[in-house]
Design a protein around this motif. Structure first.
Motif, PDB file in Angstrom:
ATOM      1  N   VAL A  74      72.544 124.269 -14.651  1.00  0.00           N
ATOM      2  CA  VAL A  74      73.931 123.986 -14.284  1.00  0.00           C
ATOM      3  C   VAL A  74      73.995 122.494 -14.071  1.00  0.00           C
ATOM      4  O   VAL A  74      73.239 121.966 -13.269  1.00  0.00           O
ATOM      5  N   PHE A  75      74.825 121.778 -14.835  1.00  0.00           N
ATOM      6  CA  PHE A  75      74.924 120.384 -14.462  1.00  0.00           C
ATOM      7  C   PHE A  75      76.321 119.906 -14.210  1.00  0.00           C
ATOM      8  O   PHE A  75      77.277 120.361 -14.796  1.00  0.00           O
ATOM      9  N   ALA A  76      76.420 119.010 -13.214  1.00  0.00           N
ATOM     10  CA  ALA A  76      77.710 118.463 -12.806  1.00  0.00           C
ATOM     11  C   ALA A  76      77.815 117.047 -13.339  1.00  0.00           C
ATOM     12  O   ALA A  76      76.913 116.234 -13.177  1.00  0.00           O
ATOM     13  N   PHE A  77      78.940 116.801 -14.010  1.00  0.00           N
ATOM     14  CA  PHE A  77      79.175 115.517 -14.662  1.00  0.00           C
ATOM     15  C   PHE A  77      80.513 114.968 -14.194  1.00  0.00           C
ATOM     16  O   PHE A  77      81.427 115.725 -13.889  1.00  0.00           O
ATOM     17  N   LEU A 208      67.558 116.478  -9.890  1.00  0.00           N
ATOM     18  CA  LEU A 208      67.339 117.773 -10.540  1.00  0.00           C
ATOM     19  C   LEU A 208      66.549 118.698  -9.622  1.00  0.00           C
ATOM     20  O   LEU A 208      65.392 118.424  -9.321  1.00  0.00           O
ATOM     21  N   LEU A 209      67.185 119.741  -9.182  1.00  0.00           N
ATOM     22  CA  LEU A 209      66.476 120.737  -8.384  1.00  0.00           C
ATOM     23  C   LEU A 209      66.213 121.959  -9.269  1.00  0.00           C
ATOM     24  O   LEU A 209      67.146 122.503  -9.861  1.00  0.00           O
ATOM     25  N   THR A 210      64.949 122.328  -9.384  1.00  0.00           N
ATOM     26  CA  THR A 210      64.601 123.468 -10.242  1.00  0.00           C
ATOM     27  C   THR A 210      63.949 124.571  -9.426  1.00  0.00           C
ATOM     28  O   THR A 210      63.028 124.315  -8.664  1.00  0.00           O
ATOM     29  N   ILE A 211      64.467 125.770  -9.589  1.00  0.00           N
ATOM     30  CA  ILE A 211      63.845 126.936  -8.975  1.00  0.00           C
ATOM     31  C   ILE A 211      63.056 127.649 -10.068  1.00  0.00           C
ATOM     32  O   ILE A 211      63.595 127.928 -11.142  1.00  0.00           O
ATOM     33  N   CYS A 236      68.015 125.565 -12.907  1.00  0.00           N
ATOM     34  CA  CYS A 236      67.973 124.138 -12.597  1.00  0.00           C
ATOM     35  C   CYS A 236      69.389 123.608 -12.315  1.00  0.00           C
ATOM     36  O   CYS A 236      70.333 123.948 -13.043  1.00  0.00           O
ATOM     37  N   PHE A 237      69.508 122.832 -11.254  1.00  0.00           N
ATOM     38  CA  PHE A 237      70.797 122.223 -10.915  1.00  0.00           C
ATOM     39  C   PHE A 237      70.675 120.716 -11.060  1.00  0.00           C
ATOM     40  O   PHE A 237      69.777 120.104 -10.488  1.00  0.00           O
ATOM     41  N   VAL A 238      71.572 120.128 -11.831  1.00  0.00           N
ATOM     42  CA  VAL A 238      71.487 118.695 -12.075  1.00  0.00           C
ATOM     43  C   VAL A 238      72.747 118.000 -11.556  1.00  0.00           C
ATOM     44  O   VAL A 238      73.854 118.302 -11.991  1.00  0.00           O
ATOM     45  N   ASP A 239      72.537 117.108 -10.602  1.00  0.00           N
ATOM     46  CA  ASP A 239      73.646 116.319 -10.071  1.00  0.00           C
ATOM     47  C   ASP A 239      73.525 114.943 -10.721  1.00  0.00           C
ATOM     48  O   ASP A 239      72.661 114.146 -10.351  1.00  0.00           O
ATOM     49  N   LEU A 240      74.342 114.712 -11.714  1.00  0.00           N
ATOM     50  CA  LEU A 240      74.243 113.459 -12.459  1.00  0.00           C
ATOM     51  C   LEU A 240      74.860 112.309 -11.670  1.00  0.00           C
ATOM     52  O   LEU A 240      75.792 112.509 -10.888  1.00  0.00           O
ATOM     53  N   ALA A 241      74.329 111.109 -11.895  1.00  0.00           N
ATOM     54  CA  ALA A 241      74.919 109.932 -11.263  1.00  0.00           C
ATOM     55  C   ALA A 241      76.294 109.691 -11.888  1.00  0.00           C
ATOM     56  O   ALA A 241      76.603 110.212 -12.953  1.00  0.00           O
ATOM     57  N   GLY A 242      77.120 108.909 -11.223  1.00  0.00           N
ATOM     58  CA  GLY A 242      78.494 108.653 -11.676  1.00  0.00           C
ATOM     59  C   GLY A 242      78.561 108.132 -13.102  1.00  0.00           C
ATOM     60  O   GLY A 242      77.738 107.335 -13.528  1.00  0.00           O
TER      61      GLY A 242
END
Ligand code: ADP
Ligand code: MG
Length: 340
Positions: A74-77, A208-211, A236-242
């Protein structure tokens, strides 16, 4: 797509709301010289709760698929301040003692709860562990290792694909334990944050947090357990930089080096996505090696993974150009198909 509400500051200075969701999976952007409608699989407007986003974005299904052995991401952009971290983690209580209200918990905590619930209902056959990395200035760092963060090497092998050497992976069994790991990694002391004109605490790194989910095959027959294949999935959760460009943040000096590195990896990501979005027959080589971010996301993007992209946007007239660029980026990402 998630459209956040106008902030108090934006309302006070009289920003206009230029983004409207029509409720049928479309977003409408209307401003002086722009009038455009975009279609997506789901659009959440400013009134949508964290619960609504969790239930409506398909993350619950991703958790189940990860348990079944798939690699899910899952990534947030979106630009700084558009709500990426809020969507993934909710308002983190950085340094304060009061935990966030349960209703404000983000997609990550909700997924962990769902995962542990499943784990309990399936008996003790799931082994869970977590790793938490950040990419800062094109360096991969471990957010869970004690002591000052040191750079880790990113390697490639035929069997594993790209992987990070010596990254810490911590086993957990309870919701409290994984919340603590999340809190530990997201602590301001560890994650790189710096103040600039757009958002004082904006994150300048990708996190990036991965379970890792291993399911031990439970033998219901008399054969030894080793004859049953076990499954290994990841979530995996990805919080991308701005995603904003350097000139708009008013950065200079060291900050501008940071911003250039951020832009470079997001540019590489965008480039890979554009190429992946082409029909399979017309595809050329995908340049995953252009940045650490794209190497780490290679499997999620174009391989055997299942990926959800949440593009976060601000409704404010002042963010118009970044909002349009995020929507174009997301439209391209939507055309990418993987083969889980
Ligand atoms: P980003 O991680 O994209 O830089 P944040 O998640 O930190 O942005 O959000 C910026 C600000 O907007 C924060 O103060 C956050 O609490 C607020 N915010 C973001 N999304 C929402 C939302 N859906 N509802 C209420 N407040 C939000
Ligand atoms: Mg953030």
């Amino acid at each position: 797509i998630r459209v956040r509400p106008l902030t108090c500051a934006e309302t006070r200075r009289g920003d206009r709301q230029v983004v409207h969701s029509l409720g049928d999976g479309t977003v409408h952007v209307s401003a002086a010289r722009h009038d455009a409608t975009f279609g997506f699989s789901a659009v959440f407007n400013a009134g949508a709760s964290q619960e609504t986003v969790f239930e409506g974005s398909g993350v619950r299904q991703l958790v189940e698929l990860a348990i079944d052995g798939f690699s899910c991401t899952v990534f947030a952009f979106g630009q700084t301040g558009s709500g990426k971290t809020y969507t993934l983690m909710g308002p983190l209580t950085q340094g304060e003692t009061q935990p966030a209200a349960p209703g404000l918990l983000g997609l990550m905590q909700r997924s962990f709860a769902c995962l542990l619930e499943q784990s309990r209902s399936r008996g003790s056959d799931l082994v869970l562990s977590a790793s938490y990395l950040e990419i800062y200035n094109e360096q991969v760092r471990d957010l869970l290792s004690p002591g000052p963060p040191c750079a880790l090497l990113l390697r490639w092998s035929k069997t594993r694909g790209f992987y990070v050497e010596n990254q810490l992976s911590v086993d957990f069994e309870s919701l409290e334990a994984i919340h603590n790991l999340l809190q530990q990694g997201a602590e301001p002391r560890r994650r790189r944050t710096s103040a600039h004109a757009l958002n004082r605490h904006s994150s300048r790194s990708h996190a990036l947090l991965t379970i890792h989910i291993r399911s031990r095959a439970v033998s219901t027959h008399l054969a030894p357990p080793s004859t049953y294949p076990s499954k290994q999935g990841t979530l995996c959760f990805v919080d991308l930089a701005g995603s904003e460009r350097v000139k708009e943040t008013g950065s200079s000096g060291e900050l501008s080096v940071e911003a250039n590195n951020i832009n470079r990896s997001l540019l590489a990501l965008g480039h890979c996505i554009s190429l992946l979005a082409k029909p399979r027959g017309k595809r050329t080589h995908i340049p995953y090696r252009d940045s650490k971010l794209t190497r780490l996301l290679a499997r999620s993007l174009g391989g055997s993974g299942i990926t959800l992209m949440i593009a976060c946007i601000s409704p404010s007239s002042r963010c118009l150009s970044e909002t349009l660029s995020t929507l174009h980026y997301a439209s391209r990402a939507r055309r990418v198909t993987t083969r889980p």
